[in-house]
Design an enzyme around this catalytic site. Structure first.
Site, short mmCIF file in Angstrom:
data_model
loop_
_atom_site.label_atom_id
_atom_site.label_comp_id
_atom_site.label_asym_id
_atom_site.label_seq_id
_atom_site.Cartn_x
_atom_site.Cartn_y
_atom_site.Cartn_z
NE ARG A 66 -13.10 -43.05 -27.43
CZ ARG A 66 -13.48 -41.82 -27.08
NH1 ARG A 66 -13.37 -40.83 -27.95
NH2 ARG A 66 -13.96 -41.59 -25.88
CG ASP A 68 -4.85 -44.43 -24.20
OD1 ASP A 68 -5.81 -43.79 -24.65
OD2 ASP A 68 -4.67 -44.63 -22.98
CE1 TYR A 126 -7.78 -52.62 -23.32
CE2 TYR A 126 -9.71 -52.99 -21.95
CZ TYR A 126 -9.07 -52.29 -22.96
OH TYR A 126 -9.73 -51.29 -23.60
NE ARG A 213 -0.47 -46.84 -20.30
CZ ARG A 213 -0.26 -45.70 -20.96
NH1 ARG A 213 -1.17 -45.26 -21.84
NH2 ARG A 213 0.83 -44.99 -20.74
#
Length: 284
Positions: A66, A68, A126, A213
């Site tokens: 999932r 954000d 990522y 992040r």
């Protein structure tokens, strides 16, 4: 819309086929991947609506990871079960015809009943893309993170070294993270520069909520000179999120790849995002 999902050993008995899809999307207009009770725009809701039209029956999908609000994907993987029989092309082209412009299905594959997009994944990758320039970019404003202060890529790369391997990443974990354990294995964490773009490329067996992040926030603070190179290691060893600095913006974050055991034979695709594909030979 139904959320019923039969267990793997029930799929064949119920006459369902399990299908996997590759999905890419720009997350700027969405509240995130996950469908919400409030009905606010989400990637999952848009995809399920489109697939349900193609199947002429309700479809509920399970994703590999999932994302954000504001986060993008080039290599999201989902699966769903259906009794509908459609040509392979229909699940791709037909679904894309029903999707908004910022979501695309890139491939489909009929899968064995024991495939699961989330639980069978062995690694995820990522990329966090930073536009490093004094002037705010007029283009890609929602697809890169702008940092106006000069960033020292060599310092960022050096700071990343102690983070490799298996560690307790509690200091890089959001307070609302629901993962059972903060211990994750970072396979690689690379920082490279291509013109004005700086790319943080990170691959792990799994990630905590906001982990990439928060890693990006720490590395940018070091790259700008606000913090010493040793600070990344100190944050890691402190295991306290309050010491880890600011969580970086979601705009530059992309889920670019999900890996599965070879017997599943999922299609390969170049790593994104699209505007970085010219650097593939350099980035690996």
């Amino acid at each position: 819309m139904s959320t019923f999902k039969p267990a793997a050993d029930e799929v064949a008995a119920l006459g369902h086929t399990r299908i996997a899809l590759g999905v890419e999307y720009k997350g700027s207009r969405y509240s995130g991947w996950q469908r919400q009770a409030s009905g606010v725009p989400s990637v999952q809701l848009a995809l399920e609506r489109a697939l349900s039209k193609v199947a002429a029956s309700p479809i509920s999908v399970v994703c590999a990871g999932r994302t954000d609000a504001g986060v993008h994907a080039c290599g999201q993987v989902v699966h769903f079960d259906t009794q509908a029989v459609r040509p392979d092309k229909a699940w791709v082209m037909g679904t894309n015809a029903e999707l908004p412009h910022d979501i695309s299905v890139t491939w489909m594959r009929q899968m064995p009943a024991d495939f699961h997009a989330r639980f069978k994944a062995t690694a995820r990758r990522y990329r966090y893309v930073i536009y490093n320039d004094p002037i705010r970019p007029a283009h890609l404003g929602e697809e890169v993170t702008w940092n106006h202060r000069p960033l020292d890529v060599a310092r960022m790369a050096k700071a990343a070294e102690p983070l490799l391997g298996t560690h307790d990443f509690s200091a890089f974990r959001a307070s609302q993270c629901q993962a059972k354990s903060p211990v994750k294995q970072l396979h690689h964490l690379r920082v490279t520069q291509h013109g004005q773009m700086i790319v943080i490329d990170v691959r792990a067996n799994a990630f905590l909520h906001h982990m990439v992040r928060n890693l990006a926030g720490v590395l940018m603070a070091i790259g700008s000179g606000d913090k010493p190179v040793e600070w990344a290691r100190q944050v890691l060893e402190g295991r306290d999120r309050k010491t880890g600095g600011v969580t970086a913006h979601p705009y530059g974050l992309y889920l670019v790849q999900v890996e599965y055991p070879a017997p599943f034979e999922l299609p390969g695709r170049y790593l994104g995002p699209h505007f970085l594909t010219g650097f593939e030979r350099l980035m690996g």
